[in-house]
Design a protein around this motif. Structure first.
Motif, mmCIF file in Angstrom:
data_model
loop_
_atom_site.group_PDB
_atom_site.id
_atom_site.type_symbol
_atom_site.label_atom_id
_atom_site.label_comp_id
_atom_site.label_asym_id
_atom_site.label_seq_id
_atom_site.Cartn_x
_atom_site.Cartn_y
_atom_site.Cartn_z
ATOM 1 N N LEU A 217 0.844 -1.203 -0.055
ATOM 2 C CA LEU A 217 0.064 -0.017 -0.110
ATOM 3 C C LEU A 217 0.694 1.170 0.017
ATOM 4 O O LEU A 217 1.940 1.326 0.767
ATOM 5 N N THR A 218 0.645 2.072 -1.017
ATOM 6 C CA THR A 218 1.473 3.233 -1.265
ATOM 7 C C THR A 218 0.659 4.521 -1.019
ATOM 8 O O THR A 218 -0.323 4.576 -1.658
ATOM 9 N N VAL A 219 0.984 5.446 -0.073
ATOM 10 C CA VAL A 219 0.269 6.660 0.305
ATOM 11 C C VAL A 219 1.370 7.621 0.004
ATOM 12 O O VAL A 219 2.354 7.805 0.630
ATOM 13 N N GLU A 220 0.846 8.822 -0.749
ATOM 14 C CA GLU A 220 1.650 9.946 -1.021
ATOM 15 C C GLU A 220 1.038 11.166 -0.800
ATOM 16 O O GLU A 220 -0.175 11.403 -1.438
ATOM 17 N N ARG A 221 1.623 12.183 -0.224
ATOM 18 C CA ARG A 221 1.021 13.478 0.045
ATOM 19 C C ARG A 221 1.888 14.714 -0.022
ATOM 20 O O ARG A 221 3.211 14.366 -0.089
ATOM 21 N N GLN A 222 1.404 15.662 -0.363
ATOM 22 C CA GLN A 222 2.337 17.007 -0.479
ATOM 23 C C GLN A 222 1.872 17.630 0.756
ATOM 24 O O GLN A 222 0.582 17.909 1.285
ATOM 25 N N VAL A 223 2.989 18.384 1.534
ATOM 26 C CA VAL A 223 2.948 18.960 2.724
ATOM 27 C C VAL A 223 2.622 20.438 2.315
ATOM 28 O O VAL A 223 2.868 21.245 1.791
ATOM 29 N N PRO A 224 1.369 20.875 2.988
ATOM 30 C CA PRO A 224 0.853 22.304 2.823
ATOM 31 C C PRO A 224 1.642 23.231 3.648
ATOM 32 O O PRO A 224 2.469 22.832 4.440
ATOM 33 N N THR A 225 1.114 24.440 3.683
ATOM 34 C CA THR A 225 1.967 25.435 4.536
ATOM 35 C C THR A 225 1.516 25.111 6.084
ATOM 36 O O THR A 225 0.306 24.982 6.100
ATOM 37 N N ILE A 226 2.305 25.148 6.857
ATOM 38 C CA ILE A 226 1.816 24.731 8.257
ATOM 39 C C ILE A 226 1.600 25.932 9.058
ATOM 40 O O ILE A 226 2.518 26.756 9.381
ATOM 41 N N THR A 227 0.481 25.956 9.515
ATOM 42 C CA THR A 227 -0.158 27.058 10.157
ATOM 43 C C THR A 227 -0.639 26.514 11.666
ATOM 44 O O THR A 227 -0.942 27.605 12.358
ATOM 45 N N ASN A 228 -0.928 25.434 11.579
ATOM 46 C CA ASN A 228 -1.677 24.629 13.055
ATOM 47 C C ASN A 228 -0.821 23.489 13.395
ATOM 48 O O ASN A 228 -0.111 22.862 12.703
ATOM 49 N N GLN A 229 -1.150 23.065 14.684
ATOM 50 C CA GLN A 229 -0.439 21.879 15.310
ATOM 51 C C GLN A 229 -0.799 20.741 14.627
ATOM 52 O O GLN A 229 -0.031 19.936 14.371
ATOM 53 N N VAL A 230 -2.181 20.681 14.202
ATOM 54 C CA VAL A 230 -2.870 19.386 13.519
ATOM 55 C C VAL A 230 -2.867 19.898 12.005
ATOM 56 O O VAL A 230 -3.518 20.772 11.936
ATOM 57 N N VAL A 231 -1.963 19.257 11.244
ATOM 58 C CA VAL A 231 -2.130 19.445 9.645
ATOM 59 C C VAL A 231 -2.919 18.425 8.860
ATOM 60 O O VAL A 231 -2.711 17.168 9.176
ATOM 61 N N ASP A 232 -3.767 19.176 8.256
ATOM 62 C CA ASP A 232 -4.504 18.261 7.425
ATOM 63 C C ASP A 232 -3.905 17.826 5.894
ATOM 64 O O ASP A 232 -3.617 18.708 5.287
ATOM 65 N N LEU A 233 -3.379 16.499 5.936
ATOM 66 C CA LEU A 233 -2.786 16.253 4.617
ATOM 67 C C LEU A 233 -3.773 15.634 3.488
ATOM 68 O O LEU A 233 -3.040 15.189 2.363
ATOM 69 N N GLY A 234 -4.957 15.677 3.572
ATOM 70 C CA GLY A 234 -5.782 15.255 2.966
ATOM 71 C C GLY A 234 -6.036 13.665 2.850
ATOM 72 O O GLY A 234 -5.370 12.917 3.346
#
Length: 234
Positions: A217-234
């Motif tokens: 199982l391969t999962v790939e995400r791009q990191v958004p701009t980090i403005t909160n302690q909990v970051v939603d990566l989608g």
């Protein structure tokens, strides 16, 4: 004129008819035997082909799938991720998966690093948050769970970081306490990053869970701009 009594004349027609019938019956029996052998071989070949196809499909398809949103623990001061969490479950119709560290592996790739295996095993118990699971992983080092043997503060908080990027799995929904991911259970692949290997905005985060049977199982995400302690990566 020579007279011949009735019934004294011999005829072989009946004997020839019986012999012909016996030969025909023999041919029919042989033909039936050959037909049975051919049909049996055909059925056997079909069954083997079916088994091979099913086995190939099982090997080519993954038993796991993403079970929700991928999140991360962000450090807003430096704009980097301290940890990431990938929720996983068994796909519909998929087989159970053994996630023991002896049989499974986690490959991790980012923009700057590439690790073949950062996986250290599963954490026993059920946890409802990445923070609580990581805190338990830190305290579990004394019982052999060596994920963060050099860390005495929860890496989720960003105060302390492991000396090496490491991954472990914990259960957010568990029905049986073991290393097997089953139908109805939800596990989370947690990755804690080494201080200088923490991904930042626009970095690629890619994790590949390699298991004994079935496709990885391969999962790939791009990191958004980090403005909160909990970051939603989608």
């Amino acid at each position: 004129m020579k007279l011949q009594r009735k019934g004294t004349r011999h005829s072989h027609r009946g004997v020839i008819g019986v012999e012909s019938a016996i030969v025909m019956i023999a041919f029919v029996i042989v033909a039936a035997a050959l037909a049975f052998v051919v049909l049996n071989m055909g059925f056997t070949t079909t069954q083997k082909a079916k088994t091979s196809i099913i086995s190939s499909l099982d090997e080519a398809s993954s038993s796991m799938q993403i079970a929700g949103k991928v999140i991360g623990s962000g450090d807003t001061t430096v704009g980097k991720l301290n940890m990431t969490a990938f929720p996983i479950k068994i796909a519909s119709g998929g087989a159970n998966v053994n996630l023991d560290a002896k049989t499974a592996a986690v490959k991790y790739v980012s923009n700057s690093i590439d690790y073949d295996n950062i996986y250290v095993g599963t954490l026993s118990g059920e946890y409802k948050s990445l923070s609580s699971a990581t805190a338990a992983a830190v305290s579990a080092t004394s019982t052999g769970f060596e994920t963060f043997s050099d860390v005495d503060v929860n890496p989720f908080l960003g105060v302390s970081h492991p000396s090496n990027t490491r991954a472990f799995i914990y259960w957010s929904q568990e029905s049986t306490s073991n290393d097997i991911l089953e139908q109805g259970e939800t596990a989370v692949l947690a990755i804690a990053f080494k201080a200088n290997e923490r991904p930042s905005a626009l970095d690629k985060v890619k994790a590949e869970i390699i298991v004994p049977t079935g496709a990885a199982l391969t999962v790939e995400r791009q990191v958004p701009t980090i403005t909160n302690q909990v970051v939603d990566l989608g």
